[in-house]
Design a protein around this motif. Structure first.
Motif, PDB file in Angstrom:
ATOM      1  N   VAL A  71       0.873  -1.179   0.000  1.00  0.00           N
ATOM      2  CA  VAL A  71       0.000   0.000   0.000  1.00  0.00           C
ATOM      3  C   VAL A  71       0.902   1.219   0.000  1.00  0.00           C
ATOM      4  O   VAL A  71       1.866   1.291   0.776  1.00  0.00           O
ATOM      5  CB  VAL A  71      -0.914   0.021   1.240  1.00  0.00           C
ATOM      6  N   THR A  72       0.595   2.168  -0.890  1.00  0.00           N
ATOM      7  CA  THR A  72       1.388   3.387  -0.971  1.00  0.00           C
ATOM      8  C   THR A  72       0.802   4.443  -0.039  1.00  0.00           C
ATOM      9  O   THR A  72      -0.407   4.690  -0.057  1.00  0.00           O
ATOM     10  CB  THR A  72       1.423   3.918  -2.406  1.00  0.00           C
ATOM     11  N   LEU A  73       1.642   5.045   0.795  1.00  0.00           N
ATOM     12  CA  LEU A  73       1.225   6.098   1.729  1.00  0.00           C
ATOM     13  C   LEU A  73       2.004   7.362   1.434  1.00  0.00           C
ATOM     14  O   LEU A  73       3.224   7.347   1.340  1.00  0.00           O
ATOM     15  CB  LEU A  73       1.471   5.658   3.177  1.00  0.00           C
ATOM     16  N   LYS A  74       1.261   8.474   1.321  1.00  0.00           N
ATOM     17  CA  LYS A  74       1.870   9.788   1.135  1.00  0.00           C
ATOM     18  C   LYS A  74       1.292  10.755   2.153  1.00  0.00           C
ATOM     19  O   LYS A  74       0.144  10.632   2.560  1.00  0.00           O
ATOM     20  CB  LYS A  74       1.615  10.308  -0.280  1.00  0.00           C
ATOM     21  N   GLY A  75       2.105  11.744   2.554  1.00  0.00           N
ATOM     22  CA  GLY A  75       1.623  12.792   3.459  1.00  0.00           C
ATOM     23  C   GLY A  75       2.347  12.841   4.782  1.00  0.00           C
ATOM     24  O   GLY A  75       2.310  13.855   5.481  1.00  0.00           O
ATOM     25  N   VAL A  76       2.985  11.745   5.183  1.00  0.00           N
ATOM     26  CA  VAL A  76       3.733  11.718   6.449  1.00  0.00           C
ATOM     27  C   VAL A  76       4.997  10.898   6.257  1.00  0.00           C
ATOM     28  O   VAL A  76       5.118  10.112   5.308  1.00  0.00           O
ATOM     29  CB  VAL A  76       2.915  11.100   7.599  1.00  0.00           C
ATOM     30  N   ALA A  77       5.928  11.096   7.173  1.00  0.00           N
ATOM     31  CA  ALA A  77       7.172  10.337   7.130  1.00  0.00           C
ATOM     32  C   ALA A  77       6.925   8.920   7.624  1.00  0.00           C
ATOM     33  O   ALA A  77       6.251   8.707   8.634  1.00  0.00           O
ATOM     34  CB  ALA A  77       8.226  11.018   7.985  1.00  0.00           C
ATOM     35  N   GLY A  83       7.489   4.811   1.993  1.00  0.00           N
ATOM     36  CA  GLY A  83       6.105   5.055   1.600  1.00  0.00           C
ATOM     37  C   GLY A  83       5.403   3.848   1.039  1.00  0.00           C
ATOM     38  O   GLY A  83       4.203   3.893   0.770  1.00  0.00           O
ATOM     39  N   LYS A  84       6.138   2.763   0.802  1.00  0.00           N
ATOM     40  CA  LYS A  84       5.540   1.522   0.327  1.00  0.00           C
ATOM     41  C   LYS A  84       5.373   0.587   1.533  1.00  0.00           C
ATOM     42  O   LYS A  84       6.363   0.068   2.089  1.00  0.00           O
ATOM     43  CB  LYS A  84       6.431   0.853  -0.711  1.00  0.00           C
ATOM     44  N   LEU A  85       4.133   0.390   1.959  1.00  0.00           N
ATOM     45  CA  LEU A  85       3.874  -0.429   3.143  1.00  0.00           C
ATOM     46  C   LEU A  85       3.590  -1.861   2.717  1.00  0.00           C
ATOM     47  O   LEU A  85       2.640  -2.124   1.964  1.00  0.00           O
ATOM     48  CB  LEU A  85       2.682   0.127   3.932  1.00  0.00           C
ATOM     49  N   THR A 108      -3.082   4.407  -1.440  1.00  0.00           N
ATOM     50  CA  THR A 108      -3.506   3.786  -2.697  1.00  0.00           C
ATOM     51  C   THR A 108      -3.018   2.355  -2.697  1.00  0.00           C
ATOM     52  O   THR A 108      -1.937   2.034  -2.192  1.00  0.00           O
ATOM     53  CB  THR A 108      -2.929   4.527  -3.919  1.00  0.00           C
ATOM     54  N   ALA A 109      -3.859   1.473  -3.284  1.00  0.00           N
ATOM     55  CA  ALA A 109      -3.490   0.059  -3.398  1.00  0.00           C
ATOM     56  C   ALA A 109      -4.443  -0.613  -4.376  1.00  0.00           C
ATOM     57  O   ALA A 109      -5.669  -0.545  -4.189  1.00  0.00           O
ATOM     58  CB  ALA A 109      -3.554  -0.643  -2.046  1.00  0.00           C
ATOM     59  N   GLY A 110      -3.928  -1.254  -5.416  1.00  0.00           N
ATOM     60  CA  GLY A 110      -4.752  -2.015  -6.351  1.00  0.00           C
ATOM     61  C   GLY A 110      -5.884  -1.223  -6.946  1.00  0.00           C
ATOM     62  O   GLY A 110      -6.978  -1.751  -7.163  1.00  0.00           O
ATOM     63  N   GLY A 111      -5.661   0.059  -7.186  1.00  0.00           N
ATOM     64  CA  GLY A 111      -6.702   0.887  -7.776  1.00  0.00           C
ATOM     65  C   GLY A 111      -7.618   1.551  -6.764  1.00  0.00           C
ATOM     66  O   GLY A 111      -8.433   2.412  -7.130  1.00  0.00           O
ATOM     67  N   ALA A 112      -7.537   1.155  -5.491  1.00  0.00           N
ATOM     68  CA  ALA A 112      -8.372   1.767  -4.448  1.00  0.00           C
ATOM     69  C   ALA A 112      -7.634   2.924  -3.798  1.00  0.00           C
ATOM     70  O   ALA A 112      -6.394   2.933  -3.742  1.00  0.00           O
ATOM     71  CB  ALA A 112      -8.740   0.728  -3.397  1.00  0.00           C
ATOM     72  N   LYS A 113      -8.401   3.894  -3.289  1.00  0.00           N
ATOM     73  CA  LYS A 113      -7.825   5.066  -2.645  1.00  0.00           C
ATOM     74  C   LYS A 113      -8.512   5.332  -1.309  1.00  0.00           C
ATOM     75  O   LYS A 113      -9.693   5.023  -1.125  1.00  0.00           O
ATOM     76  CB  LYS A 113      -7.958   6.298  -3.534  1.00  0.00           C
ATOM     77  N   LYS A 114      -7.783   5.913  -0.383  1.00  0.00           N
ATOM     78  CA  LYS A 114      -8.329   6.277   0.941  1.00  0.00           C
ATOM     79  C   LYS A 114      -7.569   7.495   1.446  1.00  0.00           C
ATOM     80  O   LYS A 114      -6.347   7.591   1.273  1.00  0.00           O
ATOM     81  CB  LYS A 114      -8.174   5.132   1.920  1.00  0.00           C
ATOM     82  N   GLN A 115      -8.288   8.407   2.037  1.00  0.00           N
ATOM     83  CA  GLN A 115      -7.651   9.587   2.630  1.00  0.00           C
ATOM     84  C   GLN A 115      -8.183   9.765   4.051  1.00  0.00           C
ATOM     85  O   GLN A 115      -9.393   9.686   4.302  1.00  0.00           O
ATOM     86  CB  GLN A 115      -7.937  10.847   1.814  1.00  0.00           C
ATOM     87  N   ILE A 116      -7.284  10.011   5.015  1.00  0.00           N
ATOM     88  CA  ILE A 116      -7.679  10.323   6.382  1.00  0.00           C
ATOM     89  C   ILE A 116      -6.902  11.545   6.847  1.00  0.00           C
ATOM     90  O   ILE A 116      -5.850  11.876   6.287  1.00  0.00           O
ATOM     91  CB  ILE A 116      -7.434   9.146   7.351  1.00  0.00           C
ATOM     92  N   LYS A 117      -7.463  12.206   7.874  1.00  0.00           N
ATOM     93  CA  LYS A 117      -6.804  13.381   8.434  1.00  0.00           C
ATOM     94  C   LYS A 117      -6.562  13.144   9.917  1.00  0.00           C
ATOM     95  O   LYS A 117      -7.449  12.687  10.645  1.00  0.00           O
ATOM     96  CB  LYS A 117      -7.657  14.626   8.231  1.00  0.00           C
ATOM     97  N   ILE A 118      -5.359  13.499  10.362  1.00  0.00           N
ATOM     98  CA  ILE A 118      -4.986  13.340  11.772  1.00  0.00           C
ATOM     99  C   ILE A 118      -4.415  14.666  12.253  1.00  0.00           C
ATOM    100  O   ILE A 118      -3.603  15.288  11.560  1.00  0.00           O
ATOM    101  CB  ILE A 118      -3.939  12.227  11.946  1.00  0.00           C
ATOM    102  N   TYR A 119      -4.828  15.084  13.442  1.00  0.00           N
ATOM    103  CA  TYR A 119      -4.344  16.344  14.018  1.00  0.00           C
ATOM    104  C   TYR A 119      -3.404  16.024  15.162  1.00  0.00           C
ATOM    105  O   TYR A 119      -3.715  15.235  16.053  1.00  0.00           O
ATOM    106  CB  TYR A 119      -5.523  17.172  14.523  1.00  0.00           C
ATOM    107  N   TYR A 120      -2.232  16.620  15.107  1.00  0.00           N
ATOM    108  CA  TYR A 120      -1.232  16.356  16.144  1.00  0.00           C
ATOM    109  C   TYR A 120      -0.784  17.647  16.812  1.00  0.00           C
ATOM    110  O   TYR A 120      -0.472  18.646  16.171  1.00  0.00           O
ATOM    111  CB  TYR A 120      -0.004  15.662  15.545  1.00  0.00           C
ATOM    112  N   THR A 121      -0.764  17.634  18.158  1.00  0.00           N
ATOM    113  CA  THR A 121      -0.187  18.700  18.975  1.00  0.00           C
ATOM    114  C   THR A 121       0.524  18.032  20.144  1.00  0.00           C
ATOM    115  O   THR A 121      -0.039  17.128  20.778  1.00  0.00           O
ATOM    116  CB  THR A 121      -1.269  19.666  19.512  1.00  0.00           C
ATOM    117  N   PRO A 122       1.729  18.418  20.475  1.00  0.00           N
ATOM    118  CA  PRO A 122       2.449  17.791  21.603  1.00  0.00           C
ATOM    119  C   PRO A 122       1.661  17.880  22.892  1.00  0.00           C
ATOM    120  O   PRO A 122       1.121  18.948  23.238  1.00  0.00           O
ATOM    121  CB  PRO A 122       3.750  18.585  21.676  1.00  0.00           C
ATOM    122  N   GLY A 123       1.571  16.781  23.631  1.00  0.00           N
ATOM    123  CA  GLY A 123       0.789  16.745  24.857  1.00  0.00           C
ATOM    124  C   GLY A 123       1.303  17.670  25.933  1.00  0.00           C
ATOM    125  O   GLY A 123       0.525  18.231  26.712  1.00  0.00           O
ATOM    126  N   ASP A 124       2.617  17.885  26.002  1.00  0.00           N
ATOM    127  CA  ASP A 124       3.179  18.738  27.049  1.00  0.00           C
ATOM    128  C   ASP A 124       3.039  20.218  26.723  1.00  0.00           C
ATOM    129  O   ASP A 124       3.400  21.073  27.515  1.00  0.00           O
ATOM    130  CB  ASP A 124       4.644  18.390  27.280  1.00  0.00           C
TER     131      ASP A 124
END
Length: 581
Positions: A71-77, A83-85, A108-124
């Motif tokens: 599965v190919t992942l883009k947007g984060v390290a 990026g190839k999982l 993306t994987a096998g023609g399928a696509k998915k997008q999610i959003k995650i919000y990050y802020t340091p807890g401290d």
């Protein structure tokens, strides 16, 4: 010719059908090549819209459909794979590093696509009262997160991993330096903790619930404790039950049975976590309270009755679960009204500074109702010159049964059966006597005595002289003349008023109407005697008691008495008396 023509037509039809089938097959093949091999990409953790406070998190997911290698992942390290999982058993996972703020992850994987959003802020660095942007919700991830292997918790079914069911895999949470004391050193350990199956309650990926819990509140517990669901569906619910079971139960381990959050000795130590201890620790404690057994009266989860009681308090139903002796008293003719309504009107069910857990000292308790119910009695008590000792001390229960009685006014007995409990010598005297004064015989002591208090000595309802010798005045004998004919002391001569006469000379008049007259009790016992006419055996006279021996005859009688020489009288043939010179 006709036959050959017919065969040619048939051949053309067959060729046309064959061409059509080939065309359809080619179209289906083309469509199949255009359709994606993967139907969906499912991101298990962190989910879309998650707000996290850890920069590095474990990303886990699986693909639905045909097998793919990655599965190919883009947007984060991504830690590995550039990026190839890698996909194994249709699952994939890797550690990812988030950027501060909103992170958009594209898969993306096998023609399928998915997008999610995650919000990050340091807890401290979270400011007080911080709220994530709209569309994001706090997602709790276990600290020190590491890579997970799906097959640890999910097993294969028909060649595919079953994500709908979690197997009871034993975890190493209680080993090493993480939770080494969990489930150890306590006499009562929650089943899943003892078995090391932490994922029964906690989600290893993370959760929108704190502590990575699978569910919130009692719903988490009811997954296993399904039998309790019906119990909780009652009229009155214990607030901690509504909020979640962990207020009372430690979900891991405890010193007490059922993992209660107590000191290991008494159930009440748990209750005192919320309920103020003062109301339970006064001088006189209800038995169950003294032993810390609150559940003797209260159901811990829910009840059909107010205050989670095991039975309704009305008509003593709750109290009679233990106090059967009091229940029998309700079968008596007269029942104290508060007992018929609610025992807690008079008794504190927990503890009190007054004996029998009375809500206040007996004197004040009885007055709280009876000052209004019987104002004339309380007027008598407050103004009485002479006090009845039990009344003065507020010991109403010395004479009255507080629950029920077969005697009116809830008295513990009638007449001397009641009064003799304190006045024992008088009780013995009456019991040994043949002749009883009318009120004594009927058990009506109150015909002569005011039992709550009086303006007259000996609690008499009317005046009677205390002196042994006293000059006659009619009002001095108000008590006796309330029943007896007052003429017996006023008429010197009579043939009807009394049989105590010499001829027609009234000897009552003779004894009473003198400057040094004798009162009625000089000769008569007002309670009882074995001599006729209640003539007493002896008369107290200072430190000495002089005897009286009365000998009646058909027409008179005689007295041998310590105050004068023997005397006789006769109504038919008067006995001559010597006159004093």
């Amino acid at each position: 010719m006709k036959k050959e023509k017919k065969q040619g037509v048939m051949l053309m039809i067959v060729l046309a059908v064959a061409c059509l089938l080939v065309l359809v097959a080619n179209q289906q093949s083309a469509r199949a090549q255009d359709a994606p091999a993967v139907k969906d990409i499912v991101i298990v953790s962190p989910p879309n819209g998650a707000f996290v406070t850890d920069r590095t998190v474990f990303l886990a997911g699986h693909v639905v459909g045909d097998k793919v290698d990655n599965v190919t992942l883009k947007g984060v390290a991504v830690k590995e794979g550039n990026g190839k999982l890698a996909v194994k058993n249709n699952t994939f996972g890797t550690m990812i590093t988030l950027n501060k703020g909103v992170n958009v992850l594209d898969f993306t994987a096998g023609g399928a696509k998915k997008q999610i959003k995650i919000y990050y802020t340091p807890g401290d660095k979270l400011p007080k009262g911080f709220k994530p942007p709209k569309g994001f919700k706090r997602f709790y991830i276990h600290t020190k997160v590491g890579p997970l292997t799906c097959t640890e918790c999910h097993k294969k079914r028909r060649g595919k991993i079953n994500f709908q069911r979690v197997t009871p895999a034993r975890f190493n949470c209680t080993t090493g330096n993480c939770h080494p004391k969990m489930g150890k050193g306590a006499p009562h350990v929650h089943g899943p903790v003892g078995a090391g199956v932490c994922i029964s309650c906690h989600n290893p990926h993370g959760s929108f619930e704190r502590l990575e819990l699978e569910r919130t509140g009692q719903d988490l517990c009811l997954v296993c404790h399904e039998a309790k669901r019906k119990e909780f569906n009652q009229a009155v619910i214990h607030p901690p039950v509504e909020e979640g079971c962990v207020d009372c139960h430690d979900p891991h381990q405890s010193k007490m049975r059922f993992q209660l959050r107590g000191d290991g000795k008494m159930v009440s130590s748990l209750c005192f976590n919320c309920h103020e201890e003062d109301i339970f620790t006064k001088k006189h404690q209800h038995g169950p309270v003294g032993t810390g057994d609150c559940i003797a009266c209260h159901l811990p989860h829910a009840s059909a009755n107010q205050k989670l009681l095991i039975a309704p308090p009305e008509e003593g139903q709750l109290c009679f679960e233990c106090h059967e002796n009091v229940k029998k008293q309700l079968a008596r003719k007269n029942v104290h009204e508060p007992v018929e309504e609610d025992c807690s009107t008079c008794h504190d069910p927990h503890s009190s500074d007054t004996r029998f857990q009375l809500v206040s000292p007996p004197k004040e308790l009885c007055a709280s109702c009876h000052e209004d119910v019987s104002p004339e009695i309380y007027e008598t008590i407050s103004t009485a010159k002479y006090k009845h000792e039990p009344v003065a001390k507020g010991e109403c229960n010395k004479c009255h049964a507080p629950h029920g009685s077969d005697v009116t006014s809830l008295l513990k007995g009638k007449g001397i059966k009641l009064c003799g409990n304190c006045h024992q010598d008088l009780g013995d005297e009456i019991a040994d006597s043949k002749y009883l004064h009318g009120p004594v015989k009927t058990g009506s002591c109150n015909e002569c005595h005011n039992v709550h208090g009086s303006q007259f000595s000996r609690l008499l309802i009317r005046y009677f002289p205390e002196e042994f010798y006293t000059e006659y005045k009619q009002d001095k004998y108000d008590l006796c003349f309330g029943c007896h004919n007052k003429g017996v002391a006023q008429n010197r001569s009579t043939t009807k008023l009394t049989n105590f006469r010499n001829g027609d000379y009234n000897l009552h008049f003779f004894h009473v109407n003198r400057k040094k007259g004798r009162s009625c009790i000089a000769c008569h016992n007002p309670h009882a005697s074995n001599q006729a006419k209640h003539i007493r055996y002896e008369v107290p006279f200072g430190r000495w008691s002089y005897p009286i021996e009365f000998s009646p005859t058909k027409t008179g009688g005689g007295c041998v008495v310590g105050c004068h020489a023997p005397k006789k009288y006769d109504r038919v043939k008067p006995v001559p008396y010597e006159k004093k010179k």
